[in-house]
Design a protein around this motif. Structure first.
Motif, PDB file in Angstrom:
ATOM      1  N   PRO A 262       0.791  -1.237   0.000  1.00 17.40           N
ATOM      2  CA  PRO A 262       0.000   0.000   0.000  1.00 17.40           C
ATOM      3  C   PRO A 262       0.821   1.283   0.000  1.00 17.40           C
ATOM      4  O   PRO A 262       0.399   2.290  -0.586  1.00 17.40           O
ATOM      5  CB  PRO A 262      -0.827  -0.129   1.283  1.00 17.40           C
ATOM      6  CG  PRO A 262      -1.015  -1.603   1.457  1.00 17.40           C
ATOM      7  CD  PRO A 262       0.297  -2.194   1.009  1.00 17.40           C
ATOM      8  N   ILE A 263       2.013   1.297   0.636  1.00 16.15           N
ATOM      9  CA  ILE A 263       2.773   2.557   0.669  1.00 16.15           C
ATOM     10  C   ILE A 263       3.182   3.002  -0.732  1.00 16.15           C
ATOM     11  O   ILE A 263       3.418   4.188  -0.958  1.00 16.15           O
ATOM     12  CB  ILE A 263       4.026   2.467   1.566  1.00 16.15           C
ATOM     13  CG1 ILE A 263       4.990   1.384   1.092  1.00 16.15           C
ATOM     14  CG2 ILE A 263       3.647   2.258   3.015  1.00 16.15           C
ATOM     15  CD1 ILE A 263       6.364   1.511   1.717  1.00 16.15           C
ATOM     16  N   THR A 264       3.235   2.064  -1.669  1.00 19.99           N
ATOM     17  CA  THR A 264       3.568   2.417  -3.045  1.00 19.99           C
ATOM     18  C   THR A 264       2.556   3.406  -3.608  1.00 19.99           C
ATOM     19  O   THR A 264       2.886   4.235  -4.458  1.00 19.99           O
ATOM     20  CB  THR A 264       3.627   1.157  -3.918  1.00 19.99           C
ATOM     21  OG1 THR A 264       4.606   0.260  -3.388  1.00 19.99           O
ATOM     22  CG2 THR A 264       3.958   1.472  -5.358  1.00 19.99           C
ATOM     23  N   TYR A 265       1.319   3.348  -3.136  1.00 22.02           N
ATOM     24  CA  TYR A 265       0.229   4.158  -3.679  1.00 22.02           C
ATOM     25  C   TYR A 265      -0.177   5.291  -2.731  1.00 22.02           C
ATOM     26  O   TYR A 265      -1.241   5.891  -2.896  1.00 22.02           O
ATOM     27  CB  TYR A 265      -0.971   3.271  -3.992  1.00 22.02           C
ATOM     28  CG  TYR A 265      -0.588   2.104  -4.877  1.00 22.02           C
ATOM     29  CD1 TYR A 265      -0.468   2.250  -6.256  1.00 22.02           C
ATOM     30  CD2 TYR A 265      -0.267   0.870  -4.317  1.00 22.02           C
ATOM     31  CE1 TYR A 265      -0.068   1.194  -7.062  1.00 22.02           C
ATOM     32  CE2 TYR A 265       0.127  -0.200  -5.111  1.00 22.02           C
ATOM     33  CZ  TYR A 265       0.237  -0.029  -6.479  1.00 22.02           C
ATOM     34  OH  TYR A 265       0.642  -1.073  -7.280  1.00 22.02           O
ATOM     35  N   ALA A 266       0.682   5.587  -1.756  1.00 25.08           N
ATOM     36  CA  ALA A 266       0.356   6.655  -0.809  1.00 25.08           C
ATOM     37  C   ALA A 266       0.183   8.000  -1.513  1.00 25.08           C
ATOM     38  O   ALA A 266      -0.580   8.853  -1.052  1.00 25.08           O
ATOM     39  CB  ALA A 266       1.449   6.757   0.253  1.00 25.08           C
ATOM     40  N   GLY A 267       0.841   8.183  -2.633  1.00 28.80           N
ATOM     41  CA  GLY A 267       0.740   9.443  -3.368  1.00 28.80           C
ATOM     42  C   GLY A 267      -0.610   9.674  -4.000  1.00 28.80           C
ATOM     43  O   GLY A 267      -0.900  10.791  -4.444  1.00 28.80           O
ATOM     44  N   GLN A 268      -1.441   8.620  -4.079  1.00 33.92           N
ATOM     45  CA  GLN A 268      -2.784   8.799  -4.633  1.00 33.92           C
ATOM     46  C   GLN A 268      -3.867   8.602  -3.574  1.00 33.92           C
ATOM     47  O   GLN A 268      -5.044   8.486  -3.896  1.00 33.92           O
ATOM     48  CB  GLN A 268      -3.004   7.831  -5.799  1.00 33.92           C
ATOM     49  CG  GLN A 268      -2.991   6.360  -5.411  1.00 33.92           C
ATOM     50  CD  GLN A 268      -2.967   5.431  -6.627  1.00 33.92           C
ATOM     51  OE1 GLN A 268      -2.153   5.616  -7.539  1.00 33.92           O
ATOM     52  NE2 GLN A 268      -3.872   4.461  -6.649  1.00 33.92           N
ATOM     53  N   ALA A 269      -3.458   8.591  -2.316  1.00 36.29           N
ATOM     54  CA  ALA A 269      -4.403   8.355  -1.224  1.00 36.29           C
ATOM     55  C   ALA A 269      -5.237   9.600  -0.959  1.00 36.29           C
ATOM     56  O   ALA A 269      -4.717  10.623  -0.495  1.00 36.29           O
ATOM     57  CB  ALA A 269      -3.652   7.940   0.036  1.00 36.29           C
ATOM     58  N   GLU A 270      -6.529   9.507  -1.234  1.00 38.14           N
ATOM     59  CA  GLU A 270      -7.466  10.589  -0.938  1.00 38.14           C
ATOM     60  C   GLU A 270      -8.524  10.140   0.065  1.00 38.14           C
ATOM     61  O   GLU A 270      -9.429  10.899   0.392  1.00 38.14           O
ATOM     62  CB  GLU A 270      -8.118  11.087  -2.222  1.00 38.14           C
ATOM     63  CG  GLU A 270      -7.119  11.703  -3.207  1.00 38.14           C
ATOM     64  CD  GLU A 270      -7.772  12.216  -4.469  1.00 38.14           C
ATOM     65  OE1 GLU A 270      -8.977  11.928  -4.673  1.00 38.14           O
ATOM     66  OE2 GLU A 270      -7.091  12.907  -5.253  1.00 38.14           O
TER      67      GLU A 270
END
Length: 681
Positions: free
Chosen positions: A582-590
């Motif tokens: 999941p941290i791979t996609y932290a930049g798209q976490a809304e």
């Protein structure tokens, strides 16, 4: 001794549809209600079936100002349906209840005034309790009486290391990780008027977890693993048959995880619940074992079900609790393994068994009540206890099973709780409550707890869905293996597909769907709040996984992770490992995300939560995110106050972001309103 009438047991719950008095007008369930729930825990029946004992499990009600603490068990003796008495003085917290072979005493483990935990007994006919056996300087973990009752076998904690303690007192308190392990010991003690001062120690290898003497007194079955490491307990624990005369040992060479083991009344066979192979995620297959050779035969291998518990009847039949998807049944086998028939318990979810004199007792829960004591009868199961009569006040949301087709056609089952109030035409706010493991499953029984929103959420207008996604048990080993080697793949696609199915059925408002879960369910929450952020309006993550690469190096079950989950090591494919973190996609976490974790968690390191929190704070600073630590807690909260705090925070977060559908709402205050009653006297 003090005998107290358990008055609450004498109040039968009102039948569905019966009007309540004005003073008891139906109301929704609250976090304060969850904090005071009691349930039946241990059960025991005497060998002749004439006496039934059980313990209740509860925690201090911190909402009423009681002193914070962990789980406590109180002993009761039940004589008839809804008639039970507390059988020890108030405040005595016991464990591991049973009966002496002659049925004259209830046996239990207890620590008296700071002493080490010892074996005690209290007469069923009334009278003072007394110590039966003890090991000097060590807690007793479990016990098993010889058939005659004149001897008892005890599993005790490791011996005290005086030299090491002296070094520690002098300041030399360093610890060598995973190398200074000391195993439990097994003793045989005489039982008489005086406590045996010098029990003899048995020389058994490794860490012993259970020890049970056969009815003929000639052998015992014990389970053990090479070390005390949890990883070994999961992956290398085996059952062995110990000849009590010549000390020879026959090992039952099972290939994977191990569950319940019972000895037949004629001492010729064992029942055993175990995995089918080393890669089987859970022990769910029932076997018969030859007690002389250790050879075993599967009774339900490959069936879309899970064996949960088993008990031999006095007449030689084998009774077993079987979970089939979200339901349960009681199955009887002959001593040769032939199915004699199934008993449908109705809306009950059976969880445990004991028998005496051919009388079978069980623990079971339902959508309307937590675990209680039941006695099997020809017509089904008769309820003997009622420990939460106040549940008659609660207006429950309708609960039912629901199936849907995932994107590849796989049928998935789950438990749906509908809102108590009339749902809006466009669907209700929905919480996906994702179980951990994933080698476990949700049953259509009692599903409300401090970390499971259940009926509390239903009372506040939410729908709740608990999906048995791929990897879950009770649907057969093949289904439970479908998640392997595919972390966050099909298994978590099932969650998105559940959302879409419930939106299509007008159960859920597609713009107001949230997700919560602990451990592997926390992994699911992290994934849903990052990779699938556009699908979920709020998340509450508990002791969850965020980074598969660092998780391997910080968990206490790396072998189990490899064998029954990953089926490969991170270095076999670093790109895949990173891709499924999941941290791979932290930049798209809304998705507004509340993260909670016990600071002493050995299973999923607290750093997993810190990594995700920090990544979101840096990469998506506008996204609401909060990290809450629970000091002293491990892989799940044990203390009453931290459980209550968790429940309040979870519901407050969903009320702020999910119910409103406002992802940009301001963070709630750091401290929730505890709503604790104060003593004004």
């Amino acid at each position: 001794m003090l005998i107290r009438r358990a008055a609450l047991l004498l109040s039968l719950p009102l039948a569905a549809g019966v009007a309540l008095p004005t003073a008891l007008a139906a109301r929704p369930m609250t976090p304060q209600d969850v904090a005071r729930i009691e349930s039946t825990a241990g059960i025991a029946i005497s060998r002749d079936g004439s006496h039934i004992a059980y313990t209740t499990l509860s925690r201090p009600d911190v909402t009423k100002g009681e002193e914070n603490g962990g789980a406590r068990q109180e002993l009761f003796l039940a004589n008839a349906p809804m008639q039970a008495r507390a059988w020890l003085p108030e405040g005595m917290e016991v464990s591991r209840i049973g009966f002496t072979p002659d049925g004259a005493m209830i046996a239990f483990l207890w620590s008296d005034k700071g002493e080490k935990r010892a074996l005690w007994g209290v007469p069923v006919g009334g009278g003072p309790y007394r110590k039966l056996a003890a090991i000097d300087g060590a807690d007793i973990k479990s016990y098993s009486f010889a058939p005659s009752g004149s001897e008892v076998y005890l599993i005790a904690a490791p011996a005290k290391d005086d030299e090491r303690e002296a070094e520690s007192d002098a300041g030399f308190n360093s610890r060598v990780y995973e190398e200074e392990l000391r195993t439990a010991r097994v003793f045989a003690a005489n039982v008489g008027e005086e406590v045996d001062a010098a029990p003899r120690q048995l020389e058994l290898p490794g860490e012993v977890y259970s020890f049970e003497v056969a009815p003929n007194g000639e052998f015992a079955v014990f389970t053990s693993a090479p070390t005390t490491l949890v990883d070994d307990q999961y992956t290398r624990q085996r059952a062995s048959i110990l000849n009590l005369f010549d000390q020879s040992v026959v090992t039952v060479e099972t290939p994977g995880k191990l569950g319940d083991i019972e000895i037949s009344p004629d001492s010729r066979k064992l029942s055993m619940i175990a995995a089918v192979d080393a890669n089987d995620p859970a022990a769910t297959t029932l076997y018969l074992v030859d007690a002389a050779t250790g050879e075993f035969t599967a009774l339900n291998e490959g069936a879309p079900e899970a064996a949960v518990d088993a008990e031999w009847m006095a007449d030689g039949r084998l009774a077993s609790v079987i979970h089939v998807g979200a339901q349960s049944l009681l199955r009887y086998y002959s001593d040769s393994g032939e199915v004699l028939g199934n008993v449908d318990p109705g809306d009950l979810i059976l969880t445990g068994l004991d028998q005496g004199g051919n009388i079978l007792i069980a623990t079971a829960n339902s959508p309307a009540h937590p675990s209680e004591l039941f006695v099997a009868s020809r017509s089904g199961f008769e309820r003997w206890t009622e420990h939460n009569p106040w549940l008659a006040e609660i207006d429950f949301g309708t609960q039912r099973t629901l199936t849907y087709a995932a994107r590849d056609g796989q049928v998935i089952e789950g438990i749906l709780i509908e809102p108590v109030s009339q749902p809006p035409l466009g669907g209700s706010p929905l919480i996906l409550d994702v179980h951990g493991g994933p080698e476990s499953h949700e049953s259509n029984g009692w599903v409300t707890s401090y970390s499971n929103p259940g009926q509390v959420a239903a009372g506040e207008g939410y729908a709740v869905f608990l999906p048995n996604y791929r990897g879950s048990t009770a649907y057969g080993t093949a289904f439970s293996k479908q998640h392997q080697g595919d972390a966050a793949g099909k298994e978590f696609d099932d969650l998105v597909d559940a959302k879409h199915a419930l939106v299509e059925q007008l159960v859920a408002d597609g713009s107001r769907v949230g997700v919560t879960g602990g451990s592997y369910g926390g992994f699911a929450t992290a994934w849903s709040s990052t990779r699938y952020s556009e699908e979920f309006a709020a998340g509450v993550m508990f002791v969850g996984i965020s980074d598969l690469l660092s998780k391997l190096g910080t968990t206490d079950i790396p072998t189990e992770e490899f064998l029954v989950h990953a089926r490969a090591q991170p270095w076999d494919n670093y790109e895949f490992t990173i891709e499924r973190s999941p941290i791979t996609y932290a930049g798209q976490a809304e998705t507004p995300l509340l993260i909670m974790h016990g600071e002493d968690d050995p299973r999923v390191s607290p750093t997993q939560s810190l990594e995700l929190y920090r990544n979101i704070k840096i990469r998506k600073p506008e996204t609401p995110v909060r990290l809450v630590w629970y000091p002293g807690e491990g892989h799940g909260n044990a203390m009453a106050a931290s459980r209550y705090d968790y429940n309040l925070r979870m519901m407050e977060w969903f009320d702020t972001y999910l119910k409103t559908g406002n992802r940009s709402a301001a963070l709630p205050a750091p401290r929730p309103d505890l709503m604790i009653e104060k003593d004004e006297s």
